[in-house]
Write a protein that holds these residues in place. Structure first.
Motif, mmCIF file in Angstrom:
data_model
loop_
_atom_site.group_PDB
_atom_site.id
_atom_site.type_symbol
_atom_site.label_atom_id
_atom_site.label_comp_id
_atom_site.label_asym_id
_atom_site.label_seq_id
_atom_site.Cartn_x
_atom_site.Cartn_y
_atom_site.Cartn_z
ATOM 1 N N ALA A 294 0.822 -1.207 0.000
ATOM 2 C CA ALA A 294 0.000 0.000 0.000
ATOM 3 C C ALA A 294 0.861 1.264 0.000
ATOM 4 C CB ALA A 294 -0.927 0.002 1.203
ATOM 5 N N LYS A 295 2.073 1.143 0.539
ATOM 6 C CA LYS A 295 2.974 2.297 0.636
ATOM 7 C C LYS A 295 4.147 2.213 -0.333
ATOM 8 C CE LYS A 295 1.907 3.216 5.506
ATOM 9 N NZ LYS A 295 2.465 3.359 6.869
ATOM 10 N N ASN A 296 4.193 1.169 -1.113
ATOM 11 C CA ASN A 296 5.288 0.994 -2.088
ATOM 12 C C ASN A 296 6.667 1.050 -1.420
ATOM 13 O OD1 ASN A 296 3.196 0.993 -3.915
ATOM 14 N ND2 ASN A 296 4.096 2.514 -5.281
ATOM 15 N N THR A 297 6.795 0.351 -0.322
ATOM 16 C CA THR A 297 8.065 0.342 0.376
ATOM 17 C C THR A 297 8.492 -1.083 0.733
ATOM 18 O OG1 THR A 297 6.977 0.642 2.514
ATOM 19 C CG2 THR A 297 7.757 2.628 1.390
ATOM 20 N N VAL A 298 9.786 -1.253 0.819
ATOM 21 C CA VAL A 298 10.362 -2.501 1.307
ATOM 22 C C VAL A 298 11.398 -2.138 2.362
ATOM 23 C CG1 VAL A 298 12.050 -2.597 -0.572
ATOM 24 C CG2 VAL A 298 11.474 -4.667 0.672
ATOM 25 N N LEU A 299 11.407 -2.890 3.431
ATOM 26 C CA LEU A 299 12.308 -2.630 4.543
ATOM 27 C C LEU A 299 13.258 -3.800 4.748
ATOM 28 C CD1 LEU A 299 9.710 -1.281 7.139
ATOM 29 C CD2 LEU A 299 11.135 0.048 5.578
ATOM 30 N N LEU A 300 14.423 -3.496 5.259
ATOM 31 C CA LEU A 300 15.362 -4.532 5.683
ATOM 32 C C LEU A 300 15.815 -4.179 7.096
ATOM 33 C CD1 LEU A 300 16.826 -7.137 4.784
ATOM 34 C CD2 LEU A 300 18.788 -5.667 4.220
ATOM 35 N N GLN A 301 15.320 -4.917 8.047
ATOM 36 C CA GLN A 301 15.739 -4.753 9.435
ATOM 37 C C GLN A 301 16.978 -5.599 9.661
ATOM 38 O OE1 GLN A 301 14.435 -2.747 11.957
ATOM 39 N NE2 GLN A 301 16.244 -3.411 13.098
ATOM 40 N N MET A 302 18.054 -4.951 10.080
ATOM 41 C CA MET A 302 19.323 -5.643 10.258
ATOM 42 C C MET A 302 19.727 -5.570 11.721
ATOM 43 S SD MET A 302 21.361 -4.360 6.841
ATOM 44 C CE MET A 302 21.594 -2.710 7.476
ATOM 45 N N ASN A 303 19.777 -6.700 12.358
ATOM 46 C CA ASN A 303 20.165 -6.788 13.763
ATOM 47 C C ASN A 303 21.472 -7.556 13.911
ATOM 48 O OD1 ASN A 303 17.712 -5.518 14.475
ATOM 49 N ND2 ASN A 303 16.658 -7.484 14.591
ATOM 50 N N SER A 304 22.078 -7.425 15.070
ATOM 51 C CA SER A 304 23.328 -8.142 15.372
ATOM 52 C C SER A 304 24.337 -7.975 14.245
ATOM 53 C CB SER A 304 23.044 -9.628 15.608
ATOM 54 O OG SER A 304 22.109 -9.797 16.657
ATOM 55 N N LEU A 305 24.521 -6.764 13.836
ATOM 56 C CA LEU A 305 25.397 -6.492 12.698
ATOM 57 C C LEU A 305 26.835 -6.886 12.984
ATOM 58 C CD1 LEU A 305 23.754 -3.186 11.547
ATOM 59 C CD2 LEU A 305 24.155 -5.165 10.077
ATOM 60 N N LYS A 306 27.490 -7.376 11.947
ATOM 61 C CA LYS A 306 28.875 -7.824 12.038
ATOM 62 C C LYS A 306 29.758 -6.973 11.127
ATOM 63 C CE LYS A 306 27.356 -12.622 12.729
ATOM 64 N NZ LYS A 306 27.469 -14.016 12.229
ATOM 65 N N LEU A 307 31.054 -7.010 11.391
ATOM 66 C CA LEU A 307 31.979 -6.252 10.560
ATOM 67 C C LEU A 307 31.815 -6.618 9.084
ATOM 68 C CD1 LEU A 307 35.252 -6.430 12.707
ATOM 69 C CD2 LEU A 307 33.580 -4.587 12.597
ATOM 70 N N GLU A 308 31.579 -7.884 8.815
ATOM 71 C CA GLU A 308 31.481 -8.353 7.431
ATOM 72 C C GLU A 308 30.189 -7.934 6.737
ATOM 73 O OE1 GLU A 308 32.141 -10.171 10.156
ATOM 74 O OE2 GLU A 308 31.158 -12.145 10.071
ATOM 75 N N ASP A 309 29.291 -7.284 7.456
ATOM 76 C CA ASP A 309 28.093 -6.733 6.827
ATOM 77 C C ASP A 309 28.356 -5.364 6.198
ATOM 78 O OD1 ASP A 309 26.219 -8.033 9.588
ATOM 79 O OD2 ASP A 309 26.353 -8.882 7.565
ATOM 80 N N THR A 310 29.529 -4.824 6.409
ATOM 81 C CA THR A 310 29.875 -3.530 5.828
ATOM 82 C C THR A 310 29.844 -3.609 4.305
ATOM 83 O OG1 THR A 310 31.237 -2.859 7.711
ATOM 84 C CG2 THR A 310 31.707 -1.819 5.587
ATOM 85 N N ALA A 311 29.060 -2.735 3.694
ATOM 86 C CA ALA A 311 28.894 -2.746 2.240
ATOM 87 C C ALA A 311 27.946 -1.617 1.847
ATOM 88 C CB ALA A 311 28.317 -4.078 1.766
ATOM 89 N N VAL A 312 27.874 -1.399 0.551
ATOM 90 C CA VAL A 312 26.803 -0.573 0.010
ATOM 91 C C VAL A 312 25.621 -1.494 -0.280
ATOM 92 C CG1 VAL A 312 26.063 0.964 -1.839
ATOM 93 C CG2 VAL A 312 28.404 1.090 -0.976
ATOM 94 N N TYR A 313 24.471 -1.133 0.227
ATOM 95 C CA TYR A 313 23.274 -1.944 0.067
ATOM 96 C C TYR A 313 22.366 -1.308 -0.979
ATOM 97 C CZ TYR A 313 24.449 -4.811 4.090
ATOM 98 O OH TYR A 313 25.068 -5.703 4.953
ATOM 99 N N TYR A 314 21.895 -2.143 -1.882
ATOM 100 C CA TYR A 314 21.043 -1.699 -2.977
ATOM 101 C C TYR A 314 19.703 -2.419 -2.921
ATOM 102 C CZ TYR A 314 25.483 -0.184 -5.068
ATOM 103 O OH TYR A 314 26.695 0.399 -5.312
ATOM 104 N N CYS A 315 18.622 -1.677 -3.126
ATOM 105 C CA CYS A 315 17.360 -2.352 -3.357
ATOM 106 C C CYS A 315 17.169 -2.504 -4.859
ATOM 107 C CB CYS A 315 16.185 -1.614 -2.717
ATOM 108 S SG CYS A 315 15.885 0.043 -3.323
ATOM 109 N N ALA A 316 16.487 -3.560 -5.222
ATOM 110 C CA ALA A 316 16.315 -3.886 -6.630
ATOM 111 C C ALA A 316 14.931 -4.450 -6.860
ATOM 112 C CB ALA A 316 17.378 -4.883 -7.077
ATOM 113 N N ALA A 317 14.418 -4.219 -8.047
ATOM 114 C CA ALA A 317 13.070 -4.655 -8.383
ATOM 115 C C ALA A 317 13.063 -5.366 -9.719
ATOM 116 C CB ALA A 317 12.139 -3.441 -8.448
#
Length: 122
Positions: free
Chosen positions: A74-97
């Motif tokens: 209904a809002k045309n949105t997508v979320l990514l909740q990221m918990n317990s983040l680790k050093l190896e999660d460091t990156a540029v994050y892209y959404c894609a359709a």
């Protein structure tokens, strides 16, 4: 089609961030939505995806149990909740359709957001 990603930032290991992707110019409910990430010197990789209806989600093994994807058609949105983040999660994050069924390969996605940088520090 426009995808606007936001929510990245600097966070300590163990912390949380929530990424958001706002979509416009498309019939959102007909698009599978995914998040990819690209770390320096590495190829872009699939992180998580969610089907058109939102009833099924997929995760890369390294983020299972820590990340949660959701969408609001209904809002045309997508979320990514990221918990317990680790050093190896460091990156540029892209959404894609992409229209139709969700796929894990980046090269089949027709539309991309501009990316949001997530930096996890020790």
């Amino acid at each position: 089609v426009q995808l606007q990603a936001s929510g990245g930032g600097l966070v300590q290991a163990g912390g949380s961030l929530r990424l958001s992707c706002a979509a416009s110019g498309l019939t959102f409910s007909t698009y599978s939505m995914s998040w990819f990430r690209q770390a320096p010197g590495k190829e872009r990789e699939f992180v998580s995806g969610i089907t058109r209806s939102g009833d099924t989600s997929y995760y890369q093994d390294s983020v299972k149990g820590r990340f949660t994807i959701s969408r609001d058609n209904a809002k045309n949105t997508v979320l990514l909740q990221m918990n317990s983040l680790k050093l190896e999660d460091t990156a540029v994050y892209y959404c894609a359709a992409k229209v139709g069924r969700l796929r894990f390969q980046a090269n089949v996605y027709s539309d991309w957001g501009q990316g949001t940088l997530v930096t996890v520090s020790s």
